[in-house]
Design a protein around this motif. Structure first.
Motif, PDB file in Angstrom:
ATOM      1  N   PRO A 146      34.738  24.321  51.643  1.00 22.36           N
ATOM      2  CA  PRO A 146      35.730  25.019  52.469  1.00 22.36           C
ATOM      3  C   PRO A 146      37.051  24.261  52.602  1.00 22.36           C
ATOM      4  N   LEU A 149      38.955  24.757  49.299  1.00 23.79           N
ATOM      5  CA  LEU A 149      39.413  26.143  49.132  1.00 23.79           C
ATOM      6  C   LEU A 149      40.580  26.462  50.061  1.00 23.79           C
ATOM      7  N   ALA A 150      40.585  25.860  51.247  1.00 27.68           N
ATOM      8  CA  ALA A 150      41.714  26.075  52.166  1.00 27.68           C
ATOM      9  C   ALA A 150      42.997  25.491  51.563  1.00 27.68           C
ATOM     10  N   GLU A 153      44.151  27.968  48.845  1.00 30.63           N
ATOM     11  CA  GLU A 153      44.746  29.162  49.449  1.00 30.63           C
ATOM     12  C   GLU A 153      46.113  28.834  50.055  1.00 30.63           C
ATOM     13  N   ALA A 194      33.709  27.163  42.856  1.00 30.52           N
ATOM     14  CA  ALA A 194      34.155  27.776  44.111  1.00 30.52           C
ATOM     15  C   ALA A 194      35.668  28.026  44.093  1.00 30.52           C
ATOM     16  N   ILE A 195      36.409  27.101  43.476  1.00 28.46           N
ATOM     17  CA  ILE A 195      37.871  27.293  43.347  1.00 28.46           C
ATOM     18  C   ILE A 195      38.145  28.544  42.507  1.00 28.46           C
ATOM     19  N   ARG A 196      37.415  28.707  41.411  1.00 28.95           N
ATOM     20  CA  ARG A 196      37.618  29.894  40.562  1.00 28.95           C
ATOM     21  C   ARG A 196      37.241  31.160  41.346  1.00 28.95           C
ATOM     22  N   GLY A 197      36.203  31.070  42.121  1.00 28.52           N
ATOM     23  CA  GLY A 197      35.814  32.206  42.957  1.00 28.52           C
ATOM     24  C   GLY A 197      36.906  32.568  43.957  1.00 28.52           C
ATOM     25  N   LYS A 198      37.533  31.537  44.528  1.00 27.41           N
ATOM     26  CA  LYS A 198      38.628  31.771  45.482  1.00 27.41           C
ATOM     27  C   LYS A 198      39.814  32.443  44.778  1.00 27.41           C
ATOM     28  N   GLU A 201      39.048  35.999  44.382  1.00 29.84           N
ATOM     29  CA  GLU A 201      39.182  36.703  45.661  1.00 29.84           C
ATOM     30  C   GLU A 201      40.668  36.923  46.016  1.00 29.84           C
ATOM     31  N   LEU A 202      41.494  35.908  45.771  1.00 31.45           N
ATOM     32  CA  LEU A 202      42.921  36.007  46.115  1.00 31.45           C
ATOM     33  C   LEU A 202      43.679  36.918  45.152  1.00 31.45           C
ATOM     34  N   ALA A 208      41.532  34.650  37.546  1.00 25.58           N
ATOM     35  CA  ALA A 208      40.738  33.439  37.786  1.00 25.58           C
ATOM     36  C   ALA A 208      40.202  32.857  36.481  1.00 25.58           C
TER      37      ALA A 208
END
Ligand code: G3H
Length: 256
Positions: A146, A149-150, A153, A194-198, A201-202, A208
């Motif tokens: 988290p 990922l923050a 973002e 997880a970064i690629r997933g973010k 999502e973004l 991605a």
């Protein structure tokens, strides 16, 4: 994947402009067209080295890319000691690091500052390498994902897809930088996935899948193959080991 690996040497505050020329000459002599077809190679150098490196790269039509380690969020003005995106663009920098943990730690750069710098880089046609990653306490508390990922973002806030698709993200767990403690390949893969997933999502999964995600933190020739074998790791941001040209060439040849 179809992503071309990016191996970038971050020299940090090392090598003056004469040493920079000698170092890039060594790299140029060792690296072959085959190396350059397989891997994009870049050096992130001190500002005072940029003109020398540009002259060498342009003059000899080298395939080595170069860039800076930071830029100002502003284009010009009363910002004593700062270097702007337009100045770096004029020197034909391909890349610029943004939000390296040493900038975040010693120069109080937060996600808002990093976001402005990412935008400034794109505005001037320079690819930002947005550096993210957690401190040891954060990892030990189980919050590496988290936290990271923050930062992704925050760094990309308001950046349109046309630009974001070419960003490079460098995942650098702070506790692995310059310590010889490389992050376990599985742990690094978990965060990079997880970064690629973010990013999916973004923006979108398609975007991605295009973005290169590097790992950084005590990468050397002896551990790079295992790191590069991970599905979501597309390169390395190499500090200490990039100061030895022979070692950096071995890292570029991680497949050998
Ligand atoms: O930008 C590079 C990283 O900070 C890694 O540095 O390879 O010396 O651990 P290091």
């Amino acid at each position: 994947s179809t992503r071309t690996p990016l191996m970038a040497g971050n020299w940090k505050m090392n090598l003056n402009h004469l040493e920079a020329i000698a170092h890039v000459q060594k790299l140029a002599f060792a690296l072959t067209d085959k190396d350059h077809d397989a891997v994009e190679v870049a050096v992130l150098v001190p500002f005072t080295d940029l003109r020398s490196v540009q002259t060498l790269v342009d003059g000899d039509k080298l395939k080595i890319k170069y860039g800076a380690q930071d830029l100002s969020a502003h284009d010009s003005g009363a910002y004593t000691g700062e270097i702007s995106g337009p100045m770096l663009a004029k020197l034909k920098c391909a890349f610029v690091a943004v939000g390296h943990s040493e900038r975040r730690q010693y120069h109080a750069e937060d996600d808002e500052v990093c976001n402005a710098k990412v935008k400034a880089a794109f505005e001037h046609g320079i690819t930002p390498i947005l550096c993210v990653g957690e401190e040891l306490e954060v990892r030990e508390a189980g919050n590496a994902v988290p936290h990271t990922l923050a930062q992704v973002e925050g760094g990309l806030k308001g950046v349109p897809a046309e630009q974001a698709e070419s960003v490079v993200i460098a995942y650098e767990p702070v506790w692995a930088i310059g310590t010889g403690k490389v992050c376990g390949a599985d742990d690094a893969q978990e965060v990079c996935a997880a970064i690629r997933g973010k990013l999916a999502e973004l923006y979108s999964q398609e975007l991605a899948d295009k973005v290169r995600i590097q790992y950084g933190g005590s990468v050397k020739s002896g551990n790079v193959a295992e790191i590069m074998a991970q599905a979501d790791i597309d390169g390395a941001l190499v500090g200490g080991a990039s100061l030895d040209a022979d070692e950096f060439v071995k890292i570029v040849r991680f497949r050998d």
